[in-house]
Structures are given as structure tokens and as C-alpha cells.
Design a protein around this motif. Structure first.
Motif, PDB file in Angstrom:
ATOM      1  N   ALA A  63      28.787  14.642   9.357  1.00  0.00           N
ATOM      2  CA  ALA A  63      27.651  15.161  10.112  1.00  0.00           C
ATOM      3  C   ALA A  63      27.753  16.663  10.327  1.00  0.00           C
ATOM      4  O   ALA A  63      26.745  17.347  10.477  1.00  0.00           O
ATOM      5  N   PHE A  64      28.983  17.187  10.302  1.00  0.00           N
ATOM      6  CA  PHE A  64      29.188  18.619  10.507  1.00  0.00           C
ATOM      7  C   PHE A  64      29.574  19.349   9.219  1.00  0.00           C
ATOM      8  O   PHE A  64      29.932  20.518   9.253  1.00  0.00           O
ATOM      9  N   TRP A 113      16.874  15.012   6.293  1.00  0.00           N
ATOM     10  CA  TRP A 113      17.249  13.609   6.155  1.00  0.00           C
ATOM     11  C   TRP A 113      18.766  13.432   6.263  1.00  0.00           C
ATOM     12  O   TRP A 113      19.242  12.476   6.884  1.00  0.00           O
ATOM     13  N   TYR A 114      19.509  14.332   5.656  1.00  0.00           N
ATOM     14  CA  TYR A 114      20.976  14.254   5.725  1.00  0.00           C
ATOM     15  C   TYR A 114      21.450  14.388   7.166  1.00  0.00           C
ATOM     16  O   TYR A 114      22.289  13.609   7.645  1.00  0.00           O
ATOM     17  N   ALA A 115      20.897  15.389   7.882  1.00  0.00           N
ATOM     18  CA  ALA A 115      21.300  15.616   9.271  1.00  0.00           C
ATOM     19  C   ALA A 115      20.936  14.411  10.139  1.00  0.00           C
ATOM     20  O   ALA A 115      21.747  13.958  10.963  1.00  0.00           O
ATOM     21  N   GLY A 116      19.716  13.877   9.954  1.00  0.00           N
ATOM     22  CA  GLY A 116      19.281  12.739  10.759  1.00  0.00           C
ATOM     23  C   GLY A 116      20.103  11.492  10.488  1.00  0.00           C
ATOM     24  O   GLY A 116      20.516  10.784  11.408  1.00  0.00           O
ATOM     25  N   ASN A 159      30.845  29.729  11.071  1.00  0.00           N
ATOM     26  CA  ASN A 159      30.732  28.584  11.973  1.00  0.00           C
ATOM     27  C   ASN A 159      30.584  27.263  11.236  1.00  0.00           C
ATOM     28  O   ASN A 159      31.030  26.215  11.715  1.00  0.00           O
ATOM     29  N   LYS A 160      29.962  27.303  10.074  1.00  0.00           N
ATOM     30  CA  LYS A 160      29.790  26.083   9.294  1.00  0.00           C
ATOM     31  C   LYS A 160      31.148  25.498   8.920  1.00  0.00           C
ATOM     32  O   LYS A 160      31.408  24.306   9.120  1.00  0.00           O
ATOM     33  N   TRP A 215      35.962  21.739  10.073  1.00  0.00           N
ATOM     34  CA  TRP A 215      37.388  21.472  10.226  1.00  0.00           C
ATOM     35  C   TRP A 215      37.747  21.085  11.661  1.00  0.00           C
ATOM     36  O   TRP A 215      38.691  20.319  11.890  1.00  0.00           O
ATOM     37  N   THR A 216      36.994  21.571  12.622  1.00  0.00           N
ATOM     38  CA  THR A 216      37.225  21.149  14.009  1.00  0.00           C
ATOM     39  C   THR A 216      36.954  19.661  14.159  1.00  0.00           C
ATOM     40  O   THR A 216      37.739  18.926  14.774  1.00  0.00           O
TER      41      THR A 216
END
Length: 360
Positions: free
Chosen positions: A7-8, A20-23, A89-90, A95-96
Motif C-alpha cells: 500500500a505504501f 485503483w491500486y491505492a484503493g 518520502n516515497k 521501507w518504514t
């Protein structure tokens, strides 16, 4: 956990594909995966012990751990993003989340490694239609489900509108981080719960939490822009809300006993899944939707100078709407008293029934 990582990940997609990928990944992570973890943690409680006080203490440890985990992630997530991403940030978020996911898998494995169900023998999976039968006449479960859904409307509203209240009503967007950081104070309420229950009972403990939470909310409504008093009211609200929010998780175990006593079906998984994860998600959805509609109707427009009516709507949603919700939940919970008084007899009847079944 891998889905939370995905998701991240934010692959290089464009337009509708990215949406669509994010949702899809968000629904899997925040809906399916969360429910899959939340359900067994709640469902196993009635099978660990029949002692009501032990159930309260076990639930207390769960709530304290959840509060501390939330505090740790909210405190260290952004610094980790900055460190791991080195300006990107991406990459930092990806990795976080990977690290958090690995830690979660390890900790959940350790938590369940030596866990044993003690109060029931091994059960065969219960068909869904039989699980539904466990809700028939299970009024304490109905009361908790309705109360918890409504309660989470207030929780989601309170936390979500705090951003707008700090930015537009108080004129200091940075206060949002103060509100979020102070959530860890709820640990104090969680620690005190077993002592309050011992002095009163479970139903009264939840009602006390609602009263304290409403008092904290009202205090913020009458102190104007006095930052110190606003923070004091917010902390009092957290202590009250932290007390009220913990009780249904422990009390659901008692409704499993009631369902078995009433119908002969011990549907711990179904009753606790609906009573916890489903209630949280449904209530949180309404808790985001309702204030957004109230604020929009009053003329709220993000990132603009707000009109007097928009500011009034923000103040209402943040201060008075949760108080109204707490009052409704408190009234509903008054109907639970008589079922809590039945618990000793229910436990005795079930123990006798289980002994007879074991003898056969």
C-alpha cells in the motif's frame, strides 16, 4: 503485513490505474488484514478464562499495548521516513512500513506462540448460519454492538475534526500534533480500569468513562482559546474515552457466554468479529461522513478563510457532537445492567453443562 508494505510502495502508475491500486491495497490493508488480526485477538478472550476480572485484566493489557504501539508509530514514523528516504518520502514510507510489518509479524508470532484456550474443548468450525443463531435473543450482544458503533462515531469525529479545529478555529495547525501525541495518556485510563470495575461493575465503568469524556469535551467548549485549559480538557476527554473504549472488548466475551447459554452455540469468532472490527469500521465511517456533511452545509471550504457559520460548525462537530453521542451511548448501556447481574448464574450453568458433556 506484505499488503501494508504494498500500500505504501506507490508503483509508477498513472491516472485511474494509480487510483485503483491505492484503493485496492488500502482496503486490503485497513479492512481485510486489520479485521483478520483484530478478530482472533478479541475472539480468543472468552476461551482463555471464565473469570470476569481476569478478562478485564487481559483486555487491559491489550489496550495498553495498542496505545503504546500507536504512540510509538505516530512518534517515530515520520523521522524514520526522513532517515530511510533521505529526502524521498516515497522510498522512506515504503521501507518504514516494511520494518513495521516485519516487527508486527515477529511480535504477533511471539504473542500467540504459547497461547492456549483453556475454557472450552477443541471445537469444529461453526457454519455461518449457526453463528447467526447465536445472536437470536442475545440482547447484551445487541446492546454492545449498537453502543460501540455509535461510540466510534464520536471517536472518529473527535480525532478527525481536531485537525480543522486546530487549524481554523484555534489558528494553529501545529496543535494537531499535540492532540495526537497526548493520546498516549489513555494508557493511564486503561491501567485504572480493573480497579474501577472492582469498585463498581463493567457497565458502570463504561458509563463513568462516557461522563468523564463528556466533561472534558464540555470544558474545551467553555474556555475559549486558552491553550492550557483546552489541552487539560482534551486530556480529560482522552481519559474518559480511553475508559469507555476498552470496556466493550472485554464485555464481548460475556456475550459469547450468554449466546451459548441461550442457544447452545458458542460463536466466539462471529460475535466478537462483528462486535469489534465491524463496529469500529462502521462507526469510523459514519464518524468521518457526518461531520463532513455538517461542515459542508455550513459553508466550510478547505484551505480558505472560514465564515462564521463554518467556524461554528467546526466547533460544534469537535466539542458538542461527541457529547451528544456519549449521552446516547450512556442511555443505551443502562439496559446492560440486568444482563451483567445474570453473569454468575450463566457461568455456573455453563460449567455444569460442560461437566456433563465431558462425563459423556
Amino acid at each position: 503485513m506484505s499488503n501494508s508494505f504494498l500500500a505504501f510502495t506507490a508503483p509508477n502508475l498513472h491516472g485511474a490505474a494509480k487510483l485503483w491500486y491505492a484503493g485496492f491495497t488500502y482496503i486490503l490493508a485497513a479492512g481485510v488484514i486489520y479485521t483478520g488480526i483484530q478478530t482472533p485477538i478479541t475472539a480468543i478472550l472468552p476461551n482463555l478464562t471464565t473469570n470476569g476480572q481476569e478478562r478485564i485484566v487481559a483486555s487491559q493489557f491489550r489496550m495498553v499495548g495498542g496505545a503504546l504501539g500507536s504512540f510509538i508509530t505516530s512518534t517515530f514514523a515520520l523521522p524514520m521516513v526522513a532517515f530511510l528516504g533521505k529526502g524521498n518520502n516515497k522510498v522512506g514510507f515504503m521501507w518504514t512500513m516494511f520494518i513495521f510489518g516485519i516487527l508486527a509479524v515477529i511480535l504477533l508470532g511471539l504473542a500467540f506462540r504459547n497461547l492456549r484456550e483453556r475454557t472450552v474443548s477443541v471445537q469444529k468450525p461453526i457454519p455461518f448460519k449457526d453463528s447467526l443463531k447465536a445472536t437470536k435473543g442475545n440482547w447484551p450482544w445487541v446492546i454492545l454492538v449498537v453502543s460501540f458503533v455509535i461510540f466510534w462515531i464520536a471517536q472518529a469525529d473527535r480525532n478527525g475534526v481536531s485537525v480543522y479545529y486546530a487549524k481554523y478555529y484555534l489558528g494553529n495547525e501545529q496543535l494537531t500534533s499535540v492532540f495526537n501525541g497526548l493520546q498516549v495518556v489513555g494508557v493511564i485510563a486503561n491501567i485504572c480500569i480493573p480497579f474501577i470495575v472492582k469498585a463498581t461493575n463493567k457497565t458502570m465503568t463504561m458509563i463513568i468513562g462516557l461522563i468523564v469524556g463528556a466533561f472534558g469535551q464540555a470544558m474545551m467548549g467553555f474556555v475559549g482559546n486558552n491553550f492550557a485549559l483546552i489541552v487539560t480538557g482534551w486530556i480529560i476527554g482522552i481519559l474518559g474515552g480511553g475508559t469507555a473504549i476498552a470496556m466493550p472488548f472485554a464485555m464481548l466475551a460475556d456475550t459469547v457466554d450468554y449466546g451459548e447459554w441461550k442457544t447452545g452455540i458458542r460463536a466466539a469468532g462471529f460475535l466478537t468479529a462483528v462486535g469489534s472490527a465491524f463496529c469500529i469500521q462502521l462507526g469510523s465511517g459514519f464518524g468521518a461522513f457526518i461531520p463532513s456533511k455538517i461542515m459542508a452545509a455550513a459553508g466550510f471550504v478547505a484551505n480558505k478563510t472560514q465564515s462564521a457559520s463554518a467556524l461554528a460548525s467546526i466547533h460544534f462537530c469537535f466539542i458538542w457532537f461527541p457529547i451528544i453521542i456519549y449521552a446516547i451511548v450512556g442511555l443505551i448501556m443502562c439496559f446492560y445492567f440486568k444482563y451483567e447481574k445474570m453473569e454468575p448464574q450463566i457461568k455456573a450453568d455453563l460449567a455444569s453443562r460442560h461437566a456433563k458433556e465431558a462425563a459423556k
